[in-house]
Design a protein around this motif. Structure first.
Motif, PDB file in Angstrom:
ATOM      1  N   PRO A 254       0.817  -1.215   0.000  1.00 60.54           N
ATOM      2  CA  PRO A 254       0.000   0.000   0.000  1.00 60.54           C
ATOM      3  C   PRO A 254       0.852   1.266   0.000  1.00 60.54           C
ATOM      4  N   VAL A 255       0.457   2.229  -0.831  1.00 60.00           N
ATOM      5  CA  VAL A 255       1.122   3.524  -0.905  1.00 60.00           C
ATOM      6  C   VAL A 255       0.075   4.587  -0.614  1.00 60.00           C
ATOM      7  N   GLN A 256       0.332   5.429   0.380  1.00 58.43           N
ATOM      8  CA  GLN A 256      -0.591   6.490   0.765  1.00 58.43           C
ATOM      9  C   GLN A 256      -0.265   7.755  -0.011  1.00 58.43           C
ATOM     10  N   TRP A 257      -1.275   8.348  -0.658  1.00 58.18           N
ATOM     11  CA  TRP A 257      -1.124   9.595  -1.392  1.00 58.18           C
ATOM     12  C   TRP A 257      -2.286  10.484  -0.977  1.00 58.18           C
ATOM     13  N   GLY A 258      -2.040  11.372  -0.017  1.00 55.76           N
ATOM     14  CA  GLY A 258      -3.120  12.175   0.540  1.00 55.76           C
ATOM     15  C   GLY A 258      -4.084  11.276   1.283  1.00 55.76           C
ATOM     16  N   GLU A 259      -5.358  11.341   0.940  1.00 56.58           N
ATOM     17  CA  GLU A 259      -6.352  10.482   1.573  1.00 56.58           C
ATOM     18  C   GLU A 259      -6.539   9.164   0.837  1.00 56.58           C
ATOM     19  N   ASP A 260      -5.862   8.997  -0.290  1.00 55.59           N
ATOM     20  CA  ASP A 260      -6.003   7.786  -1.100  1.00 55.59           C
ATOM     21  C   ASP A 260      -4.906   6.779  -0.789  1.00 55.59           C
ATOM     22  N   SER A 261      -5.248   5.509  -0.903  1.00 52.98           N
ATOM     23  CA  SER A 261      -4.289   4.423  -0.724  1.00 52.98           C
ATOM     24  C   SER A 261      -4.304   3.572  -1.992  1.00 52.98           C
ATOM     25  N   PHE A 262      -3.140   3.385  -2.594  1.00 56.26           N
ATOM     26  CA  PHE A 262      -3.017   2.622  -3.836  1.00 56.26           C
ATOM     27  C   PHE A 262      -2.372   1.270  -3.559  1.00 56.26           C
ATOM     28  N   THR A 263      -2.928   0.206  -4.158  1.00 52.64           N
ATOM     29  CA  THR A 263      -2.360  -1.141  -3.993  1.00 52.64           C
ATOM     30  C   THR A 263      -2.161  -1.856  -5.318  1.00 52.64           C
ATOM     31  N   THR A 264      -2.593  -1.244  -6.428  1.00 50.44           N
ATOM     32  CA  THR A 264      -2.384  -1.850  -7.746  1.00 50.44           C
ATOM     33  C   THR A 264      -1.850  -0.806  -8.714  1.00 50.44           C
ATOM     34  N   LEU A 265      -1.173  -1.274  -9.748  1.00 45.94           N
ATOM     35  CA  LEU A 265      -0.583  -0.391 -10.738  1.00 45.94           C
ATOM     36  C   LEU A 265      -0.598  -1.090 -12.086  1.00 45.94           C
ATOM     37  N   LEU A 266      -0.861  -0.331 -13.131  1.00 48.43           N
ATOM     38  CA  LEU A 266      -0.691  -0.815 -14.494  1.00 48.43           C
ATOM     39  C   LEU A 266       0.538  -0.119 -15.040  1.00 48.43           C
ATOM     40  N   SER A 267       1.621  -0.837 -15.151  1.00 51.93           N
ATOM     41  CA  SER A 267       2.890  -0.298 -15.621  1.00 51.93           C
ATOM     42  C   SER A 267       3.004  -0.580 -17.114  1.00 51.93           C
ATOM     43  N   THR A 268       3.012   0.476 -17.946  1.00 50.20           N
ATOM     44  CA  THR A 268       2.951   0.304 -19.395  1.00 50.20           C
ATOM     45  C   THR A 268       4.073   1.029 -20.121  1.00 50.20           C
ATOM     46  N   ALA A 269       4.252   0.660 -21.390  1.00 50.67           N
ATOM     47  CA  ALA A 269       5.191   1.332 -22.279  1.00 50.67           C
ATOM     48  C   ALA A 269       4.663   1.237 -23.705  1.00 50.67           C
ATOM     49  N   ARG A 270       4.923   2.270 -24.503  1.00 49.48           N
ATOM     50  CA  ARG A 270       4.547   2.235 -25.915  1.00 49.48           C
ATOM     51  C   ARG A 270       5.436   1.232 -26.637  1.00 49.48           C
ATOM     52  N   LYS A 271       4.874   0.524 -27.596  1.00 51.02           N
ATOM     53  CA  LYS A 271       5.625  -0.475 -28.357  1.00 51.02           C
ATOM     54  C   LYS A 271       6.646   0.157 -29.287  1.00 51.02           C
ATOM     55  N   CYS A 272       6.362   1.354 -29.811  1.00 53.26           N
ATOM     56  CA  CYS A 272       7.240   1.968 -30.809  1.00 53.26           C
ATOM     57  C   CYS A 272       8.558   2.470 -30.218  1.00 53.26           C
ATOM     58  N   ASP A 273       8.546   2.994 -28.983  1.00 57.68           N
ATOM     59  CA  ASP A 273       9.775   3.574 -28.436  1.00 57.68           C
ATOM     60  C   ASP A 273      10.016   3.260 -26.957  1.00 57.68           C
TER      61      ASP A 273
END
Length: 76
Positions: A46-65
Motif C-alpha cells: 500500500p502507498v498512501q497519497w493524501g487520503e487515497d491508498s493505492f495497492t495496484t498499478l498498471l505499468s505500461t510502455a509504448r511499443k514503438c519507443d
C-alpha cells in the motif's frame, strides 16, 4: 523492463515498481496489451497519497519507443 520483454511467464514474478515517486515491491498479476502499448498489472505494498491508498498499478510502455513507466519496473 521493456515492452519486448513482456510475456505470460512473468505472471507471479516479484518486481520493484515506482508508484507516486516511491519504489515499492509487488507481484505481477497479469499482462495488458493493445495495438500501441503493452504492460503488466502489479499488486504492490500500500502507498498512501493524501487520503487515497493505492495497492495496484498498471505499468505500461509504448511499443514503438518503450516510453512509459514500464522502464522503472524491475524484476527482483
Amino acid at each position: 523492463m521493456t515492452s519486448n520483454e513482456i510475456n505470460i511467464s512473468l505472471v507471479g514474478k516479484k518486481v520493484s515498481v515506482m508508484v507516486t515517486g516511491m519504489r515499492v515491491n509487488g507481484i505481477i498479476t497479469g499482462i495488458w496489451e493493445d495495438e500501441y502499448a503493452t504492460g503488466v498489472r502489479v499488486k504492490h505494498e500500500p502507498v498512501q497519497w493524501g487520503e487515497d491508498s493505492f495497492t495496484t498499478l498498471l505499468s505500461t510502455a509504448r511499443k514503438c519507443d518503450n516510453a512509459g513507466n514500464l522502464k522503472y519496473t524491475e524484476l527482483i
